[in-house]
Design a protein around this motif. Structure first.
Motif, mmCIF file in Angstrom:
data_model
loop_
_atom_site.group_PDB
_atom_site.id
_atom_site.type_symbol
_atom_site.label_atom_id
_atom_site.label_comp_id
_atom_site.label_asym_id
_atom_site.label_seq_id
_atom_site.Cartn_x
_atom_site.Cartn_y
_atom_site.Cartn_z
ATOM 1 N N UNK A 6 0.852 -1.185 0.000
ATOM 2 C CA UNK A 6 0.000 0.000 0.000
ATOM 3 C C UNK A 6 0.885 1.230 0.000
ATOM 4 N N UNK A 7 0.711 2.080 -0.988
ATOM 5 C CA UNK A 7 1.489 3.312 -1.082
ATOM 6 C C UNK A 7 0.741 4.411 -0.346
ATOM 7 N N UNK A 8 1.420 4.996 0.633
ATOM 8 C CA UNK A 8 0.827 6.048 1.448
ATOM 9 C C UNK A 8 1.674 7.298 1.256
ATOM 10 N N UNK A 26 3.775 -5.616 8.717
ATOM 11 C CA UNK A 26 4.859 -6.497 9.136
ATOM 12 C C UNK A 26 6.214 -5.889 8.782
ATOM 13 N N UNK A 27 6.215 -4.875 7.937
ATOM 14 C CA UNK A 27 7.439 -4.211 7.518
ATOM 15 C C UNK A 27 7.093 -3.004 6.673
#
Length: 103
Positions: A6-8, A26-27
């Motif tokens: 997911x790009x935030x 998780x990272x």
């Protein structure tokens, strides 16, 4: 095993900390780091697996993925240029014309 990426656009240090505490991530991949970026200390202190996509000089001791674009392009520039440089100049004119650049 799966991967959800997911790009935030504006994930700050507090957001990363919240995601980790709520077990949403998780990272993380960190981009656009600045010197003394607070996200580095959050992932280091929280032991969140992280990879920096960028210059290793601002990544502290985190794993990095980085390319030196200027160095990588040097052989390409050389192969585009004839001894007089006319091929490269013609290519630059074509690119400028296609993009509407005047300088």
């Amino acid at each position: 095993m799966g991967l959800l990426l997911e790009v935030v656009p504006d994930a700050d240090a507090d957001a990363i900390r919240r995601w980790h505490m709520s077990r949403r991530v998780d990272g993380v991949l960190l981009t656009d780091l600045i010197p003394d970026d607070p996200r580095i200390s959050v992932v280091s202190e929280s032991a969140i697996p992280a990879v920096v996509v960028g210059d290793p000089s601002v990544a502290a001791r985190l794993t990095t993925v980085w390319t030196n674009d200027a160095q990588a392009m040097h052989p390409r520039r050389s192969s585009l240029c004839s001894s007089s440089g006319s091929t490269f100049s013609a290519s630059r004119r074509t690119i400028r014309r296609l993009h509407g650049w005047t300088a």
